[in-house]
Design an enzyme around this catalytic site. Structure first.
Site, PDB file in Angstrom:
ATOM      1  N   SER A  50       1.713  -3.401  -2.066  1.00 22.29           N
ATOM      2  CA  SER A  50       1.451  -4.731  -2.621  1.00 22.29           C
ATOM      3  C   SER A  50       0.453  -4.659  -3.755  1.00 22.29           C
ATOM      4  CB  SER A  50       0.945  -5.661  -1.522  1.00 22.29           C
ATOM      5  OG  SER A  50      -0.231  -5.129  -0.981  1.00 22.29           O
ATOM      6  N   HIS A  95       8.070  -4.215  -3.501  1.00 22.50           N
ATOM      7  CA  HIS A  95       7.108  -4.980  -2.705  1.00 22.50           C
ATOM      8  C   HIS A  95       7.837  -6.073  -1.935  1.00 22.50           C
ATOM      9  CE1 HIS A  95       3.483  -7.976  -2.832  1.00 22.50           C
ATOM     10  NE2 HIS A  95       3.693  -7.510  -1.626  1.00 22.50           N
ATOM     11  N   GLU A 146       9.727  -7.930  -5.040  1.00 22.71           N
ATOM     12  CA  GLU A 146       9.062  -7.651  -6.318  1.00 22.71           C
ATOM     13  C   GLU A 146       9.238  -6.162  -6.606  1.00 22.71           C
ATOM     14  OE1 GLU A 146       4.772  -8.165  -6.228  1.00 22.71           O
ATOM     15  OE2 GLU A 146       4.786  -8.988  -8.248  1.00 22.71           O
ATOM     16  N   ASN A 197       0.691 -10.989  -6.171  1.00 21.25           N
ATOM     17  CA  ASN A 197      -0.640 -11.012  -5.559  1.00 21.25           C
ATOM     18  C   ASN A 197      -1.744 -11.197  -6.585  1.00 21.25           C
ATOM     19  OD1 ASN A 197       0.415 -10.897  -3.075  1.00 21.25           O
ATOM     20  ND2 ASN A 197      -0.061  -8.752  -2.681  1.00 21.25           N
TER      21      ASN A 197
END
Ligand code: CAA
Length: 717
Positions: A410, A431, A443, A481
């Site tokens: 991540s 991800h 992702e 994120n």
């Protein structure tokens, strides 16, 4: 756009508007003209309407919604079909959706290929079926099924549609031939009893009861969405009003919804989702790079994430090795996977056969040597660079040269993982979002060395396993994120300044988020957040205490850590930002102890608590994320605002009726957003996320709408 031919005594109207035979103005006109011609031709005794290529019409042409309405509208085309004295048969294959299903419901008979699907997906576009669908479907299926199909937008298989009464006959083989034969068998029969406008809605006597149940259901399931509510109202009128007035009522509701901001946002999201599949990166794009075949896979790590990823792969019918070094962990992983798949079968997400096949494709192992021939490996161990590098080095030695090596990370830099191998061009980030088997976003992250073919392969894999893949460039936190971090950080600062956690949560839930930030944190565990912050602080040589106010020049709040030190880890410990004493520990309730913690915290830091408005809560949580989104575009981490919006819709369940944070920003107005960001930057100079983005400044100062910039990305930079 409608090919007309006569086969013996049957006229065939074949819609020819690739790729999905959308009912554009030209198609509607073609159908109207075709009907007229067939009516006039004395030799024609029956008519078949079908679609050329991959599908029966999949609905109205959505791109036409923003243009002025042009006659003939679909309802009048349909009225001509229905009033014909020659039997008209819809011969359906592919996806017969929206306006396509409406055309079929105007026909006197409907036959379908076994693999065909029918449905009314309009609700997902923020509208309702606008060519009498809400009046005609209930006349065929009865009220409960009509309420369910139209408010959910779900696609129904041909066999199921036959059970519902939508389809008269299901065929295999050539559907046009079957349709022609079927039409011939109806020649000479009166079409009057087949005209749905004159049919009574089955179950109509209980309309109030069904409508109340449907309304309660949509308000709970699709909270905040207007379209499902309007659908219920439109369908109810199919009983309460004569047919023509019901259609008129539907038309009015359709217009109101069509002009709403929600419909525009949801239609933007429809096209955005398709656009993210057309990716670009240095050296290649979705047109030029051909994906490598993926016939076998492996997942390293049988923890929650690894098991969830394996479920996605197996459910798509791909064989998957599950690798663990410890037998106990491996067995636990296998148990988790089986339980998840059984759950999916029970919920009807996958069929029993798919579940059984998926289970048979799972190959648990403790030996990397089994992976020699696999096409793609996903490493899903915990976030530790050294461990990931060690695994990549091992895989590089064992796997065949063409194997693609993916890291489910991540945040870690893909370049730094790829250096452990001799195939950096075949290394890529994938991800997944927790829970991996449920969340739709994937992702995919390319490093400076990832090849376009590798990117193409993981983008295709994403689609194969039912995800919405978005391609981004590697950077700290990647797109999702990195952009989402200020959301949680600002939430904590707000409670430090005077808001209460449940106030912040309520405002964000009213805004449209399914759960407020504090409930989310309680769910994932406060200790996780604290550990991450401690790791970051360590890199600055700082040990966090309740006196710490800054980390790396950035404002810091110790509140999360204080709660963790009190044993308040979140739901798993029965208390966190809330207490969980009711509904088997699932219901979050207000806890006075948290208020005392906040007051003590502020007294110690000499901060005076103040009232925080709902508007400030929305701005403080969302605007820094939007600001970061503009920086992500500036730096080329994401190529287009759509990549960002889709990431939020499918990664963080941002409400689709607001389009995504970047679309939302364009609706609020970029100057307003920029002004407020400047205001907060002045008020909070020690939070880097308030430093205004250069791109946002430029767009705002030059008064360039985001939509215009979207159309020519890069040109105005
Ligand atoms: N109008 C205009 N364009 C459409 C379209 C539509 N209804 N449906 C699909 N397209 C376009 C897509 O944008 C895409 O274009 P690009 O190639 O330029 O990106 C292309 O057709 C292919 O679409 P997909 O990539 O989605 O293809 P797929 O095979 O994965 O899925 C589909 C096919 C299931 C039909 C899917 O496209 C879909 O769900 N389409 C929308 C269906 C829909 O909502 N119908 C109702 C329309 S509203 C209506 O009909 C109102 C009314 O009552 C009159």
């Amino acid at each position: 756009m409608v090919d007309y031919s006569v086969n013996g005594s049957v006229a065939l109207l074949l819609v020819n508007n690739p790729p999905v035979n959308a009912l554009s103005h030209a198609v509607r006109k073609g159908l109207a003209d075709g009907m007229l011609k067939a009516e006039k031709d004395r030799n024609v005794k029956a008519i078949v309407i079908a679609g050329k290529g991959r599908t029966f019409p999949a609905g109205a042409d959505i791109r036409e919604f923003s243009r002025p309405k042009r006659e003939p509208w679909l309802t009048s085309v349909g009225n001509n079909i229905e009033s014909s004295r020659k039997p008209v048969v819809a011969a359906i294959h592919g996806t017969c959706l929206g306006g396509g299903l409406e055309v079929a419901l105007f026909c006197h008979y409907r036959v379908a290929l076994k693999s065909a699907k029918v449905g009314f997906p309009e609700v997902a576009l923020g509208i309702l079926p606008g060519a009498a669908g809400t009046q005609r479907l209930p006349r065929v299926t009865g009220l409960p099924i009509a309420f369910d199909m139209i408010t959910s937008g779900r696609h129904v298989s041909a066999d199921q549609a036959k059970k519902y009464g939508i389809i008269d006959e299901v065929f295999t083989g050539d559907i046009v031939n079957s349709g022609i034969k079927y039409a011939l068998s109806m020649v000479g029969k009166s079409t009057i009893p087949r005209r749905l406008r004159a049919v009574q809605v089955p179950g109509g006597e209980n309309v109030q009861e069904y409508a109340d149940a449907a309304m309660a259901q949509v308000k709970k399931k699709y909270k905040g969405y207007q379209a499902p509510v309007y659908c219920v109202r439109a369908i109810k009128a199919s009983v309460e009003k004569p047919y023509d007035l019901g259609v008129k009522n539907e038309e009015t509701l359709f217009k109101v919804l069509g002009q709403s901001g929600q419909a525009r946002a949801q239609q933007y999201a429809f096209f955005a989702e398709r656009l993210v599949g057309k990716w670009q990166m240095p050296g290649g794009n979705s047109e030029t790079a051909k994906p490598l075949p993926v016939r076998s896979t492996a997942v390293i790590g049988a923890g929650t994430m690894g098991s969830g990823i394996a479920v996605c792969i197996l459910s798509a019918g791909l064989p998957c090795y599950l690798v663990e070094q410890n037998e106990k962990f491996l067995n636990n992983g296998v148990k988790t996977i089986k339980a998840l798949m059984e759950g999916s079968v029970k919920l009807g997400k996958i069929s029993v056969e798919v579940g059984q096949r998926a289970a048979s494709l799972l190959k648990p192992t403790m030996s990397y040597d089994d992976l020699t021939g696999v096409d793609l490996v996903i490493e899903a161990v915990y976030e530790n660079l050294d461990l990931k590098k060690e695994i990549f080095a091992k895989l590089d030695k064992i796997c065949k040269p063409s194997t693609i090596l993916c890291s489910n990370t991540s945040s870690l830099d893909i370049d730094r993982i790829a250096v452990a191998t001799n195939r950096p061009e075949k290394c890529v980030g994938v991800h997944f979002f927790a829970p991996a088997y449920h969340m739709k976003l994937l992702e995919n992250i390319y490093s400076t060395r990832t090849s376009p073919v590798t990117a193409a392969t993981v983008m295709k894999l994403g689609k194969t396993i039912g995800k919405v893949p978005v391609l981004v460039k590697s950077c700290q936190g990647f797109l999702a994120n990195r952009m989402n971090t200020p959301y949680g950080t600002e939430a904590t600062f707000l409670v430090e300044e005077g808001a209460l956690p449940w106030e912040v949560d309520q405002v964000m839930e009213d805004f449209g988020m399914p759960m407020g930030p504090f409930k989310v944190r309680d769910l994932s565990g406060l200790d996780i957040n604290v550990k991450i912050t401690e790791e970051i602080a360590k890199t600055f040589g700082i040990k966090l205490t309740d006196e710490t106010r800054f980390v790396g020049g950035n404002r810091y709040s110790h509140l999360n850590a204080t709660l963790v030190n009190m044993g308040r880890l979140g739901r798993k410990s029965g208390k966190g930002w809330y207490k969980y004493e009711k509904a088997g520990g699932k219901l979050a309730t207000v806890d006075d102890e948290v208020i005392s913690v906040l007051e003590r915290h502020c007294r110690r830091l000499g901060m005076e608590r103040r009232t925080v408005s709902s508007q400030e809560i929305i701005e403080r949580l969302l605007y820094p994320c939007i600001n970061e989104g503009f920086k992500i575009l500036e730096e080329g981490i994401a190529k287009r605002p759509e990549d960002i919006d889709i990431s939020w819709l499918y990664g963080f369940t941002f409400p689709k009726y607001l389009g995504g944070p970047m679309y939302y920003a364009s609706q609020v107005g970029l100057d307003r957003i920029y002004d407020r960001i400047c205001h907060y930057h002045e008020a909070f100079p020690y939070s880097k996320h308030w430093v205004p983005s250069l791109l946002l400044r430029r767009l705002s100062e030059q008064n360039i709408p985001l939509s215009q910039w979207m159309a020519s990305p890069g040109a105005k930079l």
